[in-house]
Scaffold this active site. Structure first.
Site, short mmCIF file in Angstrom:
data_model
loop_
_atom_site.label_atom_id
_atom_site.label_comp_id
_atom_site.label_asym_id
_atom_site.label_seq_id
_atom_site.Cartn_x
_atom_site.Cartn_y
_atom_site.Cartn_z
N GLY A 1 0.92 -1.35 0.10
CA GLY A 1 0.05 0.04 -0.10
C GLY A 1 0.76 1.04 -0.02
N LYS A 2 2.02 1.20 -0.49
CA LYS A 2 2.89 2.44 -0.33
C LYS A 2 2.42 3.29 -1.48
CE LYS A 2 6.75 1.84 -2.30
NZ LYS A 2 6.68 2.64 -3.75
N GLU B 1 10.46 5.40 -5.23
CA GLU B 1 11.85 4.60 -5.48
C GLU B 1 12.96 5.09 -5.46
OE1 GLU B 1 11.20 1.39 -5.65
OE2 GLU B 1 9.00 1.26 -5.80
#
Length: 933
Positions: free
Chosen positions: A430-431, A529
């Site tokens: 769920g990031k 990221e």
């Protein structure tokens, strides 16, 4: 089945050895008797005298008596000390040590019992004990029993040849016998490893035990991790059977509602009529606990209960412990109760099976319902808008009690968690949804003049999908992994913004962005990221560290998110991270590195759960909001409906599709902002489409030879595109365009010619074109082109050069104001050098002295090496397109390699990227002299 925690050791003192027989009483008696005899002798002789003699005798007798008594006392103490030295510890000392150990044991026992009962309280405490934080384990309580003490009592081995003191040994034995076991500990069963629990006994006792088991199972478990279903005979599900009435209270449990099906009063209750329905109600990531009160099946009926992630509690379909499936547990009720596992008796000592009455179970179920926060876009929006509005403070989820969990981006001095933070979450945790929730929440509570966003997604997924339309968004950068040149561009944009903010503060005489208010809105930079981004461009770590150092005062906040954490990538930045968020991680070590504890690794597989750590305190468990999923809202038909376990129909109800909360927030924010109220653009996309020369000329103020627009220049550090202006006056009058084949050399020369024609008065410019590639044939339409020589016209070429030399010589003798500027355009200098070296030599000689006479040279070549050094020295304007070999670049290999492929892309003399304009019909493109987007 367990009853205790992992045991630790407590070493008890060894009893002292037996005291030796030393005949000490006789040794003390002999001196005492001698002393008493002396006292008697002196006293009797004194009594026979008279006067002073009698007095002296009595005094002497008294002294003899005192000395004798003192001698006896000293001897007793001396022998006691000798015995202590021989035995090492007296009996009294050993009992004192045991008393101290007894107090430590009582404290440990009290803590053990409190800890165990806090996790699994007795059914009588269900309505009074506070609800615990959600947990992922599925251990449930079935009763209480005596279990091992949390501390293992270790007694030293006796010494050979030294029998222990009998009194001390008996005290030690009583101590160990009393405290080795602890009564009243919960007895637990793990549902994940127990496919079946068979309850045997009277019907009401079975139901009471099953009610207690269900209450223990749902306490501290979210409905998305555990579902409760009741499996009854078909005739019982109508709601009038005794079994249906007995389980009517389950309707209050959130865990009893279907995750997919609804009826007139909400989620459909999981009241099943056949075993085949079990597969339909199972959901991924959730364990299913089924209360099976069907009548016993006839022999050979083929009932199957072996299903993954399912535990069957059989109340009526089994008649003996032998009916239990392998791995199941049978609980025989009565006095005494028994527990059997795979046929073996595993009953703990003093077992008391739990029982819960229906009133307590129903009240506890209602309590859970009241404490459960409903999920969905409407509730998320209410939560985002709830409470007083505080700058940079936004809810990101709910805690186990249903309260809002806030993230405060203000600095700690203002009561916040800090401007910079870290978010780590594994795939499917769920990031991305949490990042969208954070941005959406800030947009709901702030205007574009207060908060802006720069959103960076290295992989180019759907993390920030839809958020680019927010008026708060200053830039959305995606797909960096496919084009690493964009990473350098992002680095320039961020560094330029830091510099701009510093200049604004310096000009205003302020030290912090807070002092300027809306004049300098807060910038929240979210990088998804970042670990892979830093692996591709390690030098970005210095930029992030710089934001960590100065971002607090400049109003720039940084949130770094990734699936994995590489602590080595955080060098220089770790000390600036005020808050850390861990969703489900790949390993316990990764969780410990993020929030200091391994708890994030133990989070359930379903997305949204996480921990927020903002300081030395324990991390806060939360369940993230959902903002990007559409939903279906049931509009009631207006009738009052009964709430029963059986399905309830609402004939007038309507289902309305609800768009995602994120989309509604974006639409609302754009409507509130209106036209012209949007964030200052920090990210301008790379130049991709060439602008029309006519539109470019119209956008430039007073164009001419000193301000000749030939394209657009990219200035990412200044967050803008600007017209590329050439100054062809003076020593900059000669122009060289160098680039590999098919990079737009000829087109750029044509643009230069058209630009000079458009900005000059009639009769002021003339052009002589040497078209060795055939790409400049279109220039013949211009009246200013007085000569056009092709590749096969060698004689005409030599005649043209000779004529130019004569013209230069004439002008050197005396130039008149009517003489126009002459531009010699040579497209294909490399060909000229190879085929007509004499002509090339004459042009080079001409170029060295022609500028003063108003004769300019505009040439194109494939390599800088094709131009002789003597020519390169006099060429004042050098335009470099993409080269075949970046090592030959005038600006260095790194900049040359970053030039995009395609015609017209190149580097300005100061090393900025530009895209040449093209000549095409007016109105085909538009351009602004300022920022272009």
């Amino acid at each position: 089945m367990t009853t205790t925690d992992q045991r630790q050791a407590l070493r008890l003192p060894a009893p002292p050895p037996m005291r030796p027989k030393d005949g000490g009483a006789l040794l003390l008696a002999l001196p005492a008797l001698g002393g008493l005899g002396s006292v008697g002798l002196v006293a009797s002789s004194g009594l026979a005298g008279s006067g002073a003699m009698r007095t002296r005798s009595l005094v002497a007798a008294g002294l003899f008596l005192v000395v004798t008594l003192a001698f006896v006392v000293l001897q007793v103490e001396r022998q006691r000390r000798q015995r202590r030295d021989l035995s090492g510890m007296s009996r009294e000392d050993h009992l004192v040590h045991l008393a101290r150990a007894r107090e430590a044991v009582r404290v440990a026992a009290r803590a053990q019992r409190e800890r165990a009962l806090r996790r699994h309280p007795s059914p009588v405490l269900l309505l009074t004990d506070p609800l615990p934080a959600p947990r992922a384990t599925l251990d449930v309580r079935i009763g209480s029993a005596t279990g091992p003490f949390v501390l293992q009592l270790e007694v030293p081995e006796p010494v050979a040849g030294q029998p222990p003191d009998a009194v001390a040994q008996r005290a030690l034995d009583r101590f160990v016998a009393t405290h080795a076991q602890l009564s009243g500990l919960p007895v637990e069963i793990d549902l994940r490893t127990t496919p079946e629990i068979v309850l045997l006994g009277p019907a009401e006792e079975r139901r009471a035990t099953a009610r207690a088991l269900v209450c223990s199972a749902v306490r501290g478990r979210e409905a998305r991790l555990l579902r409760i279903a009741a499996l009854l005979d078909p005739e019982a599900t109508a709601g009038h059977d005794e079994a249906a009435i007995a389980w009517e209270w389950l309707k209050w449990l959130p865990h009893h509602g279907s995750p997919t099906e609804t009826d007139g009063v909400g989620a459909a209750r999981l009241l099943l009529r056949a075993e085949a329905e079990l597969d339909a109600v199972r959901t991924p990531g959730a364990h299913l606990l089924v209360l099976d009160e069907r009548a016993p099946a006839p022999a050979g009926s083929g009932r199957s209960t072996a299903r993954p992630d399912t535990t069957l509690v059989r109340l009526g379909s089994a008649t003996a412990p032998q009916d239990t499936t392998p791995g199941g547990t049978a609980l025989v009720l009565g006095s005494p109760a028994r527990v059997l596992r795979d046929g073996a008796d595993v009953t703990p000592e003093d077992l008391a099976v739990d029982a819960c009455d229906m009133a307590t179970a129903s009240a506890f179920a209602r309590r859970l319902t009241a404490a459960t926060t409903a999920e969905g876009p409407r509730d998320a929006l209410a939560l985002l808008r709830r409470g007083p509005r505080e700058p940079l403070r936004v809810p990101i989820g709910t805690d186990p009690a249903g309260g809002a969990v806030h993230l405060d981006l203000r600095e700690p001095a203002a009561g916040g968690h800090g401007p910079h933070g870290l978010l780590i979450g594994a795939t499917g945790s769920g990031k991305s949804e949490l990042l969208r929730t954070l941005v959406t929440g800030l947009a709901v509570r702030h205007a574009p003049e207060e908060v802006t966003f720069l959103l960076v997604d290295f992989k180019g997924g759907a993390t920030f999908a839809g958020l680019a339309e927010l008026p708060h968004t200053s830039g959305l950068i995606t797909n960096l992994v496919d084009d690493l040149a964009l990473v350098d561009r992002m680095q320039d944009a961020l560094a330029g913004e830091l510099t701009r903010r510093q200049e604004v503060l310096r000009a205003a005489g302020r030290s912090s962005a807070r002092e300027l208010g809306d004049e300098l809105p807060t910038l929240v930079v979210v990088v998804d990221e970042f670990t892979e981004l830093l692996a591709a461009r390690p030098d970005l770590a210095e930029l992030f560290a710089g934001i960590g150092r100065v971002g607090r005062s400049l109003g720039v906040h940084l949130l770094l998110a990734s699936q994995r954490l590489d602590e080595g990538r955080l060098r220089g930045l770790e000390s600036h991270l005020g808050y850390r968020i861990a969703l489900r991680t790949f390993s316990a070590a990764e969780s410990r590195a993020v929030i200091g504890v391994p708890d994030a690794h133990q989070l359930p597989a379903s997305p949204g759960g996480g921990y927020l750590r903002t300081g030395p305190e324990e991390p806060v468990r939360f369940q993230g909001l959902l903002v990007s999923a559409s939903g279906r809202t049931r509009v009631p038909g207006g009738q009052v409906l009964p709430f029963t376990a059986a399905p309830v129909r609402d004939p007038g109800a309507l289902l309305v599709e609800t768009p995602p909360l994120l989309d509604r927030v974006v639409t609302s924010a754009r409507q509130r902002a209106g036209a012209g109220r949007s964030a200052r653009a920090l990210w301008t996309p790379p130049l991709s489409d060439p602008v029309d020369l006519t539109a470019l000329l119209a956008a430039v103020d007073r164009p001419g030879p000193g301000r000749l627009p030939v394209g657009m220049v990219d200035r990412p550090r200044e967050q803008r595109h600007a017209p590329f202006l050439l100054d062809l006056r003076g020593t900059a009058g000669h122009v060289a365009v160098v680039g590999a084949p098919r990079t737009g050399r000829s087109s750029l020369l044509a643009t230069l010619v058209h630009g000079l024609v458009a900005t000059a008065d009639p009769g002021q410019v003339r052009f002589a074109v040497v078209d060795l590639g055939g790409a400049l044939a279109g220039l013949d339409r211009l009246s200013e082109v007085v000569s056009h020589v092709g590749r096969g016209q060698a004689a005409e070429l030599r005649a043209l050069v000779a004529e130019l030399a004569e013209e230069v010589a004439r002008r050197r003798a005396g130039r008149t104001p009517a003489d126009p500027e002459v531009h010699v355009v040579v497209d294909g200098w490399s060909t000229l050098r190879d085929q007509w070296p004499d002509v090339e030599h004459d042009l080079v000689t001409l170029a060295q002295e022609s500028l003063a006479s108003g004769v300019h040279l505009l040439v194109s070549a494939t390599r800088w090496g094709d131009l002789r050094p003597s020519l390169r020295d006099v060429v004042g304007t050098k335009l470099e397109l993409r080269l075949g070999d970046p090592m030959e670049s005038l600006h260095g290999r790194r900049l040359a390699e970053a030039v995009p492929r395609g015609p017209g892309h190149g580097l300005t003399p100061d090393g900025h990227h530009f895209l040449a304009a093209v000549t095409r019909p007016a109105g085909a493109s538009s351009v602004s002299a300022g920022r272009r987007s």
